[in-house]
Write an enzyme that holds these catalytic residues in place. Sequence first.
Site, PDB file in Angstrom:
ATOM      1  N   GLY A  15      -5.636 -13.719 -25.193  1.00 57.95           N
ATOM      2  CA  GLY A  15      -7.009 -13.889 -24.744  1.00 57.95           C
ATOM      3  C   GLY A  15      -7.567 -12.720 -23.948  1.00 57.95           C
ATOM      4  N   ARG A  19     -13.910 -14.708 -18.037  1.00 54.63           N
ATOM      5  CA  ARG A  19     -14.268 -14.957 -16.636  1.00 54.63           C
ATOM      6  C   ARG A  19     -13.595 -13.993 -15.670  1.00 54.63           C
ATOM      7  NH1 ARG A  19     -12.964 -21.151 -16.345  1.00 54.63           N
ATOM      8  NH2 ARG A  19     -11.744 -20.568 -18.195  1.00 54.63           N
ATOM      9  N   ARG A 443       6.296  38.760   7.596  1.00 53.95           N
ATOM     10  CA  ARG A 443       5.014  38.543   8.263  1.00 53.95           C
ATOM     11  C   ARG A 443       4.577  39.858   8.898  1.00 53.95           C
ATOM     12  NH1 ARG A 443       8.011  34.893  12.815  1.00 53.95           N
ATOM     13  NH2 ARG A 443       8.767  36.569  14.127  1.00 53.95           N
TER      14      ARG A 443
END
Length: 453
Positions: A15, A19, A443
């Site tokens: 199904g 709803r 760095r």
Amino acid sequence: MADMSSCVALVLAAGKGTRMRSQKPKVLHRLLDAPMLAYVISALSPVFQDRIFAVSGHLAESLEEAFPGLKFIRQTEQLGTGHALACALPALEAAGAAKILVLNGDAPLVTTETIESFLQKAAGADLAFASITLPDPCAYGRVLRKDGQVTEIVEAKDYDPGLYGQPSGEVNAGLYLLDAAAARKLLPLLRNDNKNGEYYLTDLIGLGLAAGLKVLGIPCGDDPSLLGVNSPAELADAEDLLAARTTKALLASGALIHNPGAARISPFAQIEPGADITAPCEIYGSSTIAAGAKVGPYCVIINSRIGQDAQIRPFCHLEDAVIETACIVGPYARLRPGAKMEEGAHAGNFVELKKTTLGKGAKANHLSYLGDAEIGANANIGAGAITCNYDGQRKFRTTIGEKAFIGSNSALVAPVAIGAGALVGAGSVITEDVPPDALALARGRQANKPRKK
């Protein structure tokens, strides 16, 4: 229970569920993060093992993909529940079915105990169905009786109080047992002259009585396990009932659940006695939580394994993750699929792991993203350190050796390997492998200059 080898189960799952106001197949709507159909199959499996069939119809491909191990029979036109059984009957008889249990796929609260009890009470009948009594019969088919004996079931849309009188509150629960021979005889007699223009399975009751068959309507009181789901509101109510039932069972088994009314725990999860859970929380799928493990509030755990004495602190999200013994996670940690923490590892606040193993005793305590990485035992990942695993097209792995120390705000650009015992200076961007026990600095050099006034 009688021999069930010639009895099969058929789940009606074709199904659309108008709803539900959704395009997806009705039985794929989820409660406690699992589709309705999964609960029905779970309840049937202990009794029927591999003798379970399902009728698919609306968006059949998506339903069949969601349950690849289930035997599906296509209902190409959705012409009603009686038509669904007619479509399935040849395949069921070819599978050796002498008796057929039929159950709606939108009954996620059904239990194995309810099914077994119904089968026992229905033994010897040519056709039997279960009924429940509700204060509001809603959209359920009304059961009619005369002198205590069932006479027929009338669908809600076709029920006329002027013809049938005021409803008793006894309604069809959508659970049937029928002989395959009776089904073969009666199904061709079904008609669709009703307001829906459908062939109703419920009409078999009146047809069976007219044919002189033994028909039983088995009252099951107000058993909530037989309630169906037809709307979003009913789905929410069913989820509340399922969550409360699961939590109650866990408390009875010896698990500790604080604020149990706010817990959302799937019955498919395994929570050992002695586990300590504080709600609100959500625990779904095949998750396992071992004895002595502690889960704090506001956590979401999906298909994850949490070992003994592990701590999941508040506001963590875990999915397809493995947390071994005595690990500490969070607060506010996120472990994505493929994350694994070995014994005693820590993943602290605002740490994210994805396809990453954090080795035994390793720690990433603050603000890190670690993706596609293998991190050795007792390594330390500083605050803000990340693995840069994606170049815009492909994913690459990072390997960090045992007892390596990754300084804060470092970026490890994969593919890259950091050797055991190596130290990466804070703020470094590492693009090349670092040898074991080496110091890596990548760095700009600090320069101090006078301030302008």
